[in-house]
Design an enzyme around this catalytic site. Structure first.
Site, PDB file in Angstrom:
ATOM      1  N   THR A 132       0.819  -1.209   0.000  1.00 39.45           N
ATOM      2  CA  THR A 132       0.000   0.000   0.000  1.00 39.45           C
ATOM      3  C   THR A 132       0.858   1.267   0.000  1.00 39.45           C
ATOM      4  OG1 THR A 132      -1.530   1.258   1.386  1.00 39.45           O
ATOM      5  CG2 THR A 132      -0.097  -0.262   2.536  1.00 39.45           C
ATOM      6  N   ASP A 133       0.265   2.359  -0.473  1.00 37.17           N
ATOM      7  CA  ASP A 133       0.977   3.643  -0.400  1.00 37.17           C
ATOM      8  C   ASP A 133       1.070   4.162   1.036  1.00 37.17           C
ATOM      9  OD1 ASP A 133      -1.677   4.374  -0.018  1.00 37.17           O
ATOM     10  OD2 ASP A 133      -1.731   5.888  -1.602  1.00 37.17           O
ATOM     11  N   GLU A 134       0.281   3.559   1.955  1.00 37.14           N
ATOM     12  CA  GLU A 134       0.257   4.071   3.331  1.00 37.14           C
ATOM     13  C   GLU A 134       1.594   3.872   4.051  1.00 37.14           C
ATOM     14  OE1 GLU A 134      -3.207   3.358   5.653  1.00 37.14           O
ATOM     15  OE2 GLU A 134      -4.541   3.603   3.938  1.00 37.14           O
ATOM     16  N   TYR A 157      -2.003  -0.645  10.905  1.00 37.26           N
ATOM     17  CA  TYR A 157      -2.137  -1.292   9.588  1.00 37.26           C
ATOM     18  C   TYR A 157      -0.919  -0.994   8.729  1.00 37.26           C
ATOM     19  CZ  TYR A 157      -3.389  -1.627   4.641  1.00 37.26           C
ATOM     20  OH  TYR A 157      -3.360  -1.892   3.291  1.00 37.26           O
ATOM     21  N   LYS A 161       2.099  -3.462   7.236  1.00 33.85           N
ATOM     22  CA  LYS A 161       2.391  -3.630   5.800  1.00 33.85           C
ATOM     23  C   LYS A 161       3.845  -3.237   5.523  1.00 33.85           C
ATOM     24  CE  LYS A 161      -0.080  -4.625   2.830  1.00 33.85           C
ATOM     25  NZ  LYS A 161      -0.493  -5.958   2.279  1.00 33.85           N
TER      26      LYS A 161
HETATM   27  P1  NAD Z   1      -9.853  -7.243   1.831  1.00 34.01           P
HETATM   28  O1  NAD Z   1      -9.886  -6.961   3.299  1.00 34.01           O
HETATM   29  O2  NAD Z   1     -11.059  -6.960   1.016  1.00 34.01           O
HETATM   30  O3  NAD Z   1      -9.477  -8.775   1.585  1.00 34.01           O
HETATM   31  C1  NAD Z   1      -8.494  -9.438   2.306  1.00 34.01           C
HETATM   32  C2  NAD Z   1      -8.633 -10.933   2.039  1.00 34.01           C
HETATM   33  O4  NAD Z   1      -7.586 -11.611   2.769  1.00 34.01           O
HETATM   34  C3  NAD Z   1      -9.971 -11.531   2.509  1.00 34.01           C
HETATM   35  O5  NAD Z   1     -10.497 -12.375   1.522  1.00 34.01           O
HETATM   36  C4  NAD Z   1      -9.587 -12.307   3.758  1.00 34.01           C
HETATM   37  O6  NAD Z   1     -10.432 -13.417   4.006  1.00 34.01           O
HETATM   38  C5  NAD Z   1      -8.156 -12.730   3.440  1.00 34.01           C
HETATM   39  N1  NAD Z   1      -7.380 -12.998   4.657  1.00 34.01           N
HETATM   40  C6  NAD Z   1      -7.265 -12.210   5.755  1.00 34.01           C
HETATM   41  N2  NAD Z   1      -6.508 -12.817   6.694  1.00 34.01           N
HETATM   42  C7  NAD Z   1      -6.111 -13.995   6.160  1.00 34.01           C
HETATM   43  C8  NAD Z   1      -5.312 -15.068   6.644  1.00 34.01           C
HETATM   44  N3  NAD Z   1      -4.767 -15.038   7.867  1.00 34.01           N
HETATM   45  N4  NAD Z   1      -5.092 -16.126   5.829  1.00 34.01           N
HETATM   46  C9  NAD Z   1      -5.644 -16.172   4.581  1.00 34.01           C
HETATM   47  N5  NAD Z   1      -6.439 -15.196   4.091  1.00 34.01           N
HETATM   48  C10 NAD Z   1      -6.669 -14.119   4.874  1.00 34.01           C
HETATM   49  O7  NAD Z   1      -8.583  -6.458   1.309  1.00 34.01           O
HETATM   50  P2  NAD Z   1      -8.356  -5.647  -0.058  1.00 34.01           P
HETATM   51  O8  NAD Z   1      -8.839  -4.267   0.118  1.00 34.01           O
HETATM   52  O9  NAD Z   1      -8.819  -6.459  -1.177  1.00 34.01           O
HETATM   53  O10 NAD Z   1      -6.757  -5.586  -0.061  1.00 34.01           O
HETATM   54  C11 NAD Z   1      -5.996  -6.656  -0.594  1.00 34.01           C
HETATM   55  C12 NAD Z   1      -4.519  -6.325  -0.465  1.00 34.01           C
HETATM   56  O11 NAD Z   1      -4.229  -5.119  -1.163  1.00 34.01           O
HETATM   57  C13 NAD Z   1      -4.056  -6.110   0.976  1.00 34.01           C
HETATM   58  O12 NAD Z   1      -2.768  -6.676   1.094  1.00 34.01           O
HETATM   59  C14 NAD Z   1      -3.993  -4.599   1.112  1.00 34.01           C
HETATM   60  O13 NAD Z   1      -3.023  -4.226   2.055  1.00 34.01           O
HETATM   61  C15 NAD Z   1      -3.602  -4.180  -0.293  1.00 34.01           C
HETATM   62  N6  NAD Z   1      -4.057  -2.847  -0.721  1.00 34.01           N
HETATM   63  C16 NAD Z   1      -5.371  -2.501  -0.593  1.00 34.01           C
HETATM   64  C17 NAD Z   1      -5.783  -1.253  -1.084  1.00 34.01           C
HETATM   65  C18 NAD Z   1      -7.223  -0.828  -0.991  1.00 34.01           C
HETATM   66  O14 NAD Z   1      -7.521   0.329  -1.315  1.00 34.01           O
HETATM   67  N7  NAD Z   1      -8.152  -1.671  -0.603  1.00 34.01           N
HETATM   68  C19 NAD Z   1      -4.855  -0.372  -1.645  1.00 34.01           C
HETATM   69  C20 NAD Z   1      -3.513  -0.777  -1.736  1.00 34.01           C
HETATM   70  C21 NAD Z   1      -3.122  -2.017  -1.276  1.00 34.01           C
HETATM   71  O1  DAU Z   2      -4.122   4.023   0.444  1.00 38.23           O
HETATM   72  C1  DAU Z   2      -4.347   2.649   0.316  1.00 38.23           C
HETATM   73  C2  DAU Z   2      -5.202   2.175   1.468  1.00 38.23           C
HETATM   74  O2  DAU Z   2      -6.507   2.683   1.234  1.00 38.23           O
HETATM   75  C3  DAU Z   2      -5.238   0.664   1.623  1.00 38.23           C
HETATM   76  O3  DAU Z   2      -3.948   0.202   1.929  1.00 38.23           O
HETATM   77  C4  DAU Z   2      -6.218   0.246   2.716  1.00 38.23           C
HETATM   78  O4  DAU Z   2      -6.306  -1.163   2.774  1.00 38.23           O
HETATM   79  C5  DAU Z   2      -7.571   0.835   2.389  1.00 38.23           C
HETATM   80  O5  DAU Z   2      -8.474   0.540   3.434  1.00 38.23           O
HETATM   81  C6  DAU Z   2      -7.475   2.349   2.193  1.00 38.23           C
HETATM   82  O6  DAU Z   2      -7.203   3.022   3.452  1.00 38.23           O
HETATM   83  P1  DAU Z   2      -7.965   4.366   3.878  1.00 38.23           P
HETATM   84  O7  DAU Z   2      -7.918   4.486   5.342  1.00 38.23           O
HETATM   85  O8  DAU Z   2      -7.511   5.530   3.072  1.00 38.23           O
HETATM   86  O9  DAU Z   2      -9.468   3.974   3.359  1.00 38.23           O
HETATM   87  P2  DAU Z   2     -10.912   4.187   4.006  1.00 38.23           P
HETATM   88  O10 DAU Z   2     -11.897   3.856   2.955  1.00 38.23           O
HETATM   89  O11 DAU Z   2     -11.046   3.541   5.333  1.00 38.23           O
HETATM   90  O12 DAU Z   2     -10.964   5.765   4.241  1.00 38.23           O
HETATM   91  C7  DAU Z   2     -10.782   6.677   3.164  1.00 38.23           C
HETATM   92  C8  DAU Z   2     -10.834   8.082   3.754  1.00 38.23           C
HETATM   93  O13 DAU Z   2     -12.172   8.341   4.232  1.00 38.23           O
HETATM   94  C9  DAU Z   2      -9.934   8.258   4.963  1.00 38.23           C
HETATM   95  O14 DAU Z   2      -9.390   9.566   4.942  1.00 38.23           O
HETATM   96  C10 DAU Z   2     -10.864   8.115   6.165  1.00 38.23           C
HETATM   97  C11 DAU Z   2     -12.184   8.639   5.641  1.00 38.23           C
HETATM   98  N1  DAU Z   2     -13.409   8.016   6.213  1.00 38.23           N
HETATM   99  C12 DAU Z   2     -13.496   6.649   6.213  1.00 38.23           C
HETATM  100  C13 DAU Z   2     -14.603   6.009   6.728  1.00 38.23           C
HETATM  101  C14 DAU Z   2     -14.685   4.499   6.764  1.00 38.23           C
HETATM  102  C15 DAU Z   2     -14.460   8.797   6.666  1.00 38.23           C
HETATM  103  O15 DAU Z   2     -14.395  10.043   6.629  1.00 38.23           O
HETATM  104  N2  DAU Z   2     -15.557   8.155   7.182  1.00 38.23           N
HETATM  105  C16 DAU Z   2     -15.679   6.802   7.249  1.00 38.23           C
HETATM  106  O16 DAU Z   2     -16.718   6.292   7.753  1.00 38.23           O
END
Ligand code: NAD
Ligand code: DAU
Length: 351
Positions: A132-134, A157, A161
């Protein structure tokens, strides 16, 4: 089959799109979806492809080293695309330990299994870690995160990562394990669990429920349509240089409040509501602890070296996403019944 590719976290949001990308475009690969099925894992996400001859599902917790070893005994693994993780920042604040177990220990278990399985030859093998970019912290001023930006993770988190990224690089440096890493910005699109901003706002607007905006809604995120992320993962898996890192982003920065207002406008239109009806639901609530102000990715390395570019602009992508949630009521209802309400109550009651 030419190759066996394990995709961890394939039942989750991004993972399910990556599984579909690999199944469709590489019919000669055996695609094994490895997932524990936590609250975020949902096999409904893959109903349309589960009958395909090149798809298998294995319910495995990557934190369990014995289960991971058995998996590598069952399949002759050529590549791993590692997405399994605990992924929600708010949950990492209320209960960090799951993040340490899955994101750090789970990753090391997979690295150890690859090291053992590939000890005779590393030819044509790859461990691809999705991050992630975080990990870069918050972007100051007008600056962008590049692949050489120093790590500065600020939530449990992002720290978990960052830790896994370091371990992946350490296994490359120490044991010569062939690895590649990508760090992506915020994804949105179909199948995202409605704890994240965009699906949560769509769900609340539809149900005329308050929209919780953290702080002043001024935090900035760089949004990318999930299918563009899956395409980038495909390109990096096949064309990326071993040992390298690639940033992936939408070049699409938005303040949270502006995303929320745009969703209100789109949904007023789609639900035939009087303009302005949904915006009345906007409620400013207590800020997230340690809330990063801005994420901003410079994706030029991926664009210039591998020729990747985004294909879906934000407004179109948001409308498509809204349509998907409105058309898939059963999917949403299954998820939001039971546990979800308890989570929602815990997360939002005192804000
Ligand atoms: P998600 O939470 O939707 O899915 C995570 C999946 O991992 C689920 O299917 C869950 O069952 C599985 N999982 C969790 N713990 C596990 C374990 N111990 N063993 C096996 N499986 C397990 O997540 P996502 O948003 O699809 O993110 C996927 C990946 O991409 C993550 O590594 C996250 O850090 C990264 N990522 C997410 C975003 C985003 O915006 N969502 C952005 C950048 C990177
Ligand atoms: O940047 C990549 C990341 O983006 C991934 O690595 C993470 O897995 C993914 O969850 C996401 O993280 P964020 O914290 O940015 O996403 P989230 O959707 O939780 O929140 C987006 C923005 O909105 C953040 O600034 C917090 C705000 N927010 C979020 C929720 C859930 C609100 O204002 N209200 C809310 O109820």
């Amino acid at each position: 089959m030419d190759k066996t590719i394990l995709i961890t976290g394939g039942a989750g949001f991004i993972g399910s799109h990556v599984v579909r990308q690999f199944i469709y475009f590489y019919p000669d690969y055996l695609v094994v979806n490895v997932d524990k099925l936590t609250y975020a894992g949902n096999l409904e996400n893959l109903r349309d492809v589960e009958h395909r001859p090149n798809y298998r599902f294995e319910r495995v917790d990557i934190v369990d080293p014995v289960a991971v070893r058995k998996l590598f005994e069952k399949y002759k693994v050529d590549g791993v695309v590692h997405l399994a993780a605990e992924s929600h920042v708010d949950r990492s604040i209320s209960s960090p330990m799951e993040f340490i177990y899955t994101n750090i220990i789970g990753t090391v278990n997979l690295l150890n299994a690859c090291k053992e399985a590939w000890k005779d030859t590393l030819d044509d093998k790859l461990f691809y870690h999705i991050s992630t970019d975080e990990v870069y912290g918050t972007a100051e001023g007008d600056s962008f995160f590049t692949e050489s930006t120093a790590y500065d993770p600020r939530s449990p988190y992002s720290a978990s990562k960052a830790s896994s990224d370091h371990l992946v690089r350490a296994y490359h440096n120490t044991f010569k394990l062939p690895v590649v890493i990508s760090n992506c910005s915020n994804n949105y699109g179909p199948n995202q669990f409605p704890e994240k901003l965009i699906p949560l706002v769509i769900h609340n607007i539809k149900n005329m429920r308050e929209i919780p905006v953290y702080g002043k809604g001024e935090n900035i995120r760089d949004w990318l349509y999930v299918i563009d992320h899956a395409r980038a993962i495909d390109q990096i898996f096949h064309m990326g240089v071993i040992g390298e890192t690639y940033n992936i982003g939408g070049c699409n920065e938005w303040k949270n409040i502006d995303v929320v207002k745009l969703l209100c406008t789109i949904l007023d239109e789609k639900l035939d509501r009087k303009p302005g009806t949904s915006a009345k639901l906007i409620t400013y609530v207590k800020d997230r602890a340690g809330h990063d102000l801005r994420y901003a990715i410079d994706a030029s390395k991926l664009q210039n070296e591998l020729g990747w570019e985004t294909s879906v602009d934000f407004e179109k992508g948001l409308k498509r996403t809204v349509d998907w949630y409105l058309d898939n009521e059963a999917w949403v209802n299954n998820i939001t019944s039971g546990e979800y309400e308890k989570y929602y109550e815990r997360q939002y009651k005192n804000r």
